[in-house]
Design an enzyme around this catalytic site. Structure first.
Site, PDB file in Angstrom:
ATOM      1  CG  LEU A  17      -2.163  -0.873   1.124  1.00 22.97           C
ATOM      2  CD1 LEU A  17      -2.773  -1.105   2.507  1.00 22.97           C
ATOM      3  CD2 LEU A  17      -3.197  -0.246   0.193  1.00 22.97           C
ATOM      4  CG  ASP A  36      10.976  -0.671   3.106  1.00 21.88           C
ATOM      5  OD1 ASP A  36       9.771  -0.835   2.869  1.00 21.88           O
ATOM      6  OD2 ASP A  36      11.719  -1.579   3.533  1.00 21.88           O
ATOM      7  CG  ASN A  89       1.663   2.442   4.412  1.00 23.73           C
ATOM      8  OD1 ASN A  89       0.513   1.998   4.351  1.00 23.73           O
ATOM      9  ND2 ASN A  89       2.717   1.706   4.064  1.00 23.73           N
ATOM     10  CE1 TYR A 155      -2.093  -3.265  11.503  1.00 24.45           C
ATOM     11  CE2 TYR A 155      -4.305  -4.178  11.563  1.00 24.45           C
ATOM     12  CZ  TYR A 155      -3.313  -3.475  10.899  1.00 24.45           C
ATOM     13  OH  TYR A 155      -3.561  -2.994   9.637  1.00 24.45           O
ATOM     14  CE  LYS A 159      -2.735   0.187  11.102  1.00 22.13           C
ATOM     15  NZ  LYS A 159      -1.944   1.203  10.361  1.00 22.13           N
ATOM     16  CB  THR A 189      -1.195  -6.068   1.572  1.00 24.82           C
ATOM     17  OG1 THR A 189      -1.855  -6.343   2.823  1.00 24.82           O
ATOM     18  CG2 THR A 189      -1.845  -4.853   0.918  1.00 24.82           C
TER      19      THR A 189
END
Length: 303
Positions: A17, A36, A89, A155, A159, A189
């Site tokens: 993404l 990255d 992201n 997670y 989020k 993904t």
């Protein structure tokens, strides 16, 4: 969407993404700092963007610390003179059920997702306020943060916190002309491939088969590129009035998520006792309990 002259940082944009977001911003004219933890992956992403006519550089660092955030913002300013857009992201998974999740499992995900979003957004907000020309923060959420998800304590918590930060920062940064929104993408993904219900369709897509309509429309599930259009839109002048929102996108669908709110209330003169709550719960406030979790996709039955 013309983002010529704009500068963007996209964390975790070497693949998936994040790479789709970086490509979309560059295609709209923005200069992009790709990020990255893998130098080879980051450089390949830059080559792909520049090969398509865009402008990009790589900054290899793991997000989470203030130092990493300063490096990313500093690279944007050093290379392109300013910063206009931040897309947070970067993320990892360490899935386990509660009783098996270790402190390290929890801390690693919270550090990357939640603290990484905080530190990068803080550094970006400082720079944007200094520039005095507004800006755009796009925080990447997840359906797990909106509804919870089995085996994803860390997670889901991160989020959910990101969505809450978007709402809070949209108020704090409004006077500076900085918009803040959370996006809630759903795409094929490496992360979603771990979900059994999606795995066979993702594998079929790799072999060249299109995703079926019941996924693209019914579930709002598609490719990373399907989610990317939302990012340059939110970074554009067309979205100057859009802030404090959680926006879902995937496949053929875009949607606005509601904010948590009270849906039913009851009252007792002088306050409640446990017994009084028990008497009215199932017929009043608790008559329609809210569902939890991400519903598994269901293929339509053959006629």
């Amino acid at each position: 969407m013309d983002l010529t002259g704009k500068v963007a940082v996209v964390t975790g944009s070497g693949r998936g993404l994040g790479l789709a977001y970086a490509h979309a911003l560059a295609a709209a004219g923005a200069s992009v700092v790709v990020n990255d933890v893998d130098e080879t992956v980051a450089e390949q992403a830059v080559e792909a963007i520049t090969g398509a006519g865009g402008t990009a550089v790589a900054e290899v660092v793991a997000v989470g610390t203030a130092e990493a955030a300063d490096r990313l913002v500093g690279r944007a300013v050093e290379e392109f003179g300013r910063l206009d857009v931040l897309v947070t992201n970067a993320g990892i998974l360490r899935d386990k059920v509660l009783w098996k999740m270790t402190d390290d499992d929890f801390d690693a995900v919270i550090t990357t997702h939640l603290k990484g979003t905080f530190t990068c957004a803080r550094a970006a907000a400082v720079r944007m306020r200094e520039q005095g020309e507004g800006g755009t923060l796009i925080l990447v959420g997840s359906p797990a943060g909106q509804r919870g998800n089995f085996g994803q304590t860390n997670y889901s918590a991160a989020k959910a916190g990101i969505a809450a930060m978007a709402r809070t920062w949209s108020m704090e940064l409004a006077r500076a002309g900085i918009t803040v929104n959370a996006i809630v993408p759903v795409a094929a993904t490496a992360m979603t491939e771990t979900i059994p219900a999606f795995a066979p369709y993702i594998e079929a897509m790799r072999q060249g088969a299109p995703l079926p309509d019941f996924l693209r429309r019914g579930e709002g599930f598609g490719t990373p590129e399907d989610c990317a259009a939302l990012v340059p839109f939110l970074a554009s002048e067309a979205a100057r009035g859009v802030t404090g929102q959680a926006i879902g996108i995937g496949g053929d669908r875009v949607a606005l998520w509601s904010h948590p709110q009270e849906i039913r209330a009851a009252y007792a003169d002088g306050g409640w006792t446990p017994e009084a709550l028990a008497d009215v719960w199932h017929t009043s406030v608790g008559a329609e309990p809210q569902t939890v979790g991400i519903p598994a996709p269901k293929a339509p039955e053959a006629s």
